[in-house]
Design an enzyme around this catalytic site. Structure first.
Site, short mmCIF file in Angstrom:
data_model
loop_
_atom_site.label_atom_id
_atom_site.label_comp_id
_atom_site.label_asym_id
_atom_site.label_seq_id
_atom_site.Cartn_x
_atom_site.Cartn_y
_atom_site.Cartn_z
CB THR A 81 -0.92 -0.01 1.25
OG1 THR A 81 -1.69 -1.22 1.23
CG2 THR A 81 -1.84 1.19 1.27
CG ASN A 159 -6.35 -8.20 -5.57
OD1 ASN A 159 -6.27 -7.35 -6.46
ND2 ASN A 159 -7.25 -8.13 -4.62
CB SER A 207 3.38 -6.50 -0.56
OG SER A 207 3.11 -6.77 0.79
CG HIS A 209 1.90 -9.76 3.41
ND1 HIS A 209 0.62 -10.24 3.42
CD2 HIS A 209 1.81 -8.48 2.98
CE1 HIS A 209 -0.22 -9.28 3.03
NE2 HIS A 209 0.48 -8.21 2.77
CB THR A 245 15.10 3.12 12.25
OG1 THR A 245 15.59 4.32 12.85
CG2 THR A 245 16.13 2.01 12.41
CB CYS A 333 -18.50 -7.27 4.66
SG CYS A 333 -19.98 -7.34 5.66
N1 PLP Z 1 -1.98 -4.54 -4.19
C1 PLP Z 1 -2.49 -5.75 -4.38
C2 PLP Z 1 -2.77 -6.20 -5.78
C3 PLP Z 1 -2.75 -6.59 -3.32
O1 PLP Z 1 -3.26 -7.81 -3.51
C4 PLP Z 1 -2.47 -6.13 -2.01
C5 PLP Z 1 -2.77 -6.97 -0.82
O2 PLP Z 1 -3.67 -7.77 -0.84
C6 PLP Z 1 -1.92 -4.84 -1.86
C7 PLP Z 1 -1.70 -4.07 -2.96
C8 PLP Z 1 -1.61 -4.29 -0.51
O3 PLP Z 1 -0.43 -4.84 0.00
P1 PLP Z 1 -0.07 -4.66 1.56
O4 PLP Z 1 -0.99 -5.56 2.30
O5 PLP Z 1 1.35 -5.08 1.68
O6 PLP Z 1 -0.26 -3.23 1.87
#
Ligand code: PLP
Length: 396
Positions: A81, A159, A207, A209, A245, A333
């Site tokens: 994000t 996504n 990202s 994770h 940091t 939701c």
């Molecule tokens: N962009 C896409 C396409 C995503 O799927 C996601 C998270 O699901 C994000 C941005 C946001 O990433 P983060 O959770 O690291 O802020």
């Protein structure tokens, strides 16, 4: 005995790879120095951060190294994000006098919610529509990008459906109008080859994770020569481009995850596509009234969005959950009512099937046995839910 979890929600987040965790551990209690410190104890951590930066750059095809050997096109961030927000903010600052953002109707809220805020602040925002398969309307996009456009932002891969956009082509359209191009590659990086140089991308966000690194770390690629203005004012970290940091442990983890993803990209993609094919084939052949969503020719190998007519995705998820199976729905939701997601709505998926959409997203840790288990438990779940659904054809 606790039942094992079958985790098919990897587009939401992934397990940290054991190798990634192992690489991170020394930085908690042994090598905990501040990379900005003068002493060697901290300074050596700074060297390790630079190695991680190079690993991220390698995954993205960013070959530039400055005269100190630093992959200075990569800025570490706190998440996808932040990367998305920072890129769009910087692009507007780099194109003063231009007021328009062209983006797509199916972006993640990390782009869409920011676009809405920019609109409130007086920017012009144009959302490019998609067709029923989630493919971008390229003629609409071409017509929308003009001499008032500061930035075009289009995700590399969606996504929810995994649909891959032609980002190289979109970058060319942006550049022809003198605009900058940003892509949200949060779902693409580590799953499909990414080459920022070949495709002439100006900004790209990822990202941690989503690719087996921890939550709360990400990276933004900013092409050399493109002016970047910081979002976070503070210390001189990240060459003065992001104060604060560094999240050292997670940055080290992200570097390791990128290195691993690059090494196994082809092998993993082939295996995931095979597992995904197995899942889709078993589900669609056993259950009538099912539809696989997205651009089937151009999808992430790990993602499957399936609509089940006449029932609600959330009910399916709850029943899958009883078997320890984790997936997610294509609904958001909103004010208590379960509305189909903005992606399903943009694709014009009929209401009765958009409601019953489930996203299965796989990772390298999934097995054929897990897929078979899901395919085994799903048909009776669907049959049971349909038997009590007023929206299922036979009950109407
Ligand atoms: N962009 C896409 C396409 C995503 O799927 C996601 C998270 O699901 C994000 C941005 C946001 O990433 P983060 O959770 O690291 O802020």
């Amino acid at each position: 005995m606790e039942q094992p979890v079958i985790y098919l929600d990897n587009n939401a987040t992934t397990r940290v790879a054991p190798e990634v965790l192992e690489a991170m551990l020394p930085y908690f209690c042994e090598r905990y120095g501040n990379p900005s410190s003068i002493h060697t104890f901290g300074g050596s951590v700074a060297d390790d951060i630079e190695q991680a930066r190079c690993r991220v750059a390698d995954l993205l095809g960013a070959s530039f190294r400055d005269r100190d050997g630093i992959a200075s096109e990569i800025i570490f961030t706190s998440c996808g994000t932040e990367g998305d927000n920072a890129a769009i903010n910087a692009a507007f600052n780099a194109r003063p006098g231009r007021n328009k953002l062209v983006t797509t109707a199916v972006e993640h809220p990390a782009v869409l919610a920011y676009a809405k805020e920019l609109e409130r602040l007086g920017r012009e925002v144009v959302l490019v529509p998609v067709d029923g398969r989630g493919r971008l309307d390229m003629d609409f996009l071409k017509a929308a990008v003009d001499e008032n456009t500061a930035v075009v932002s289009a995700m590399w891969a969606n996504n929810e459906t995994g649909t891959v956009f032609p980002v190289g082509e979109i970058a060319k359209i942006a550049h022809a109008a003198g605009a900058l191009f940003h892509t949200d590659a949060v779902q693409a990086a580590g799953k499909v080859p990414v080459d920022v140089e070949a495709l002439e991308i100006d900004f790209l966000s990822i990202s941690g994770h989503k690719l087996h690194a921890p939550k709360g770390v990400g990276a933004l690629y900013v092409r050399r020569g493109v002016r970047f203005s910081r979002l976070l004012f503070g210390g001189h970290q990240e060459k003065g481009r992001r104060g604060g940091t560094e999240n050292v442990t997670s940055v080290i983890g992200l570097g390791k995850a990128c290195e691993m993803a690059l090494a196994s990209l082809e092998k993993d993609a082939a295996r995931l596509a095979e597992l995904r094919g197995r899942l889709e084939e078993k589900i669609t052949s056993a259950i009538p009234g099912t539809h696989v969503n997205g651009d089937l020719e151009n999808r992430l190998p790990n993602t499957s969005s399936i609509s089940f007519d006449g029932i609600e995705g959330e009910s399916i998820l709850m029943m899958l959950n009883m078997y320890g199976i984790c997936a997610s729905s294509g609904s958001a939701c909103t004010t208590g009512s379960l509305e189909p997601s903005h992606v399903m709505r943009a694709m014009g998926i009929p209401y009765t099937s958009a409601h019953g959409t489930v996203r299965f997203s796989l990772s390298c840790y999934n097995t054929a046995e897990e897929i078979d288990k899901v395919a085994e438990v799903l048909p009776p779940i669907i049959a049971r839910l349909r038997s009590i659904s007023p929206f299922w054809e036979e009950n109407k």
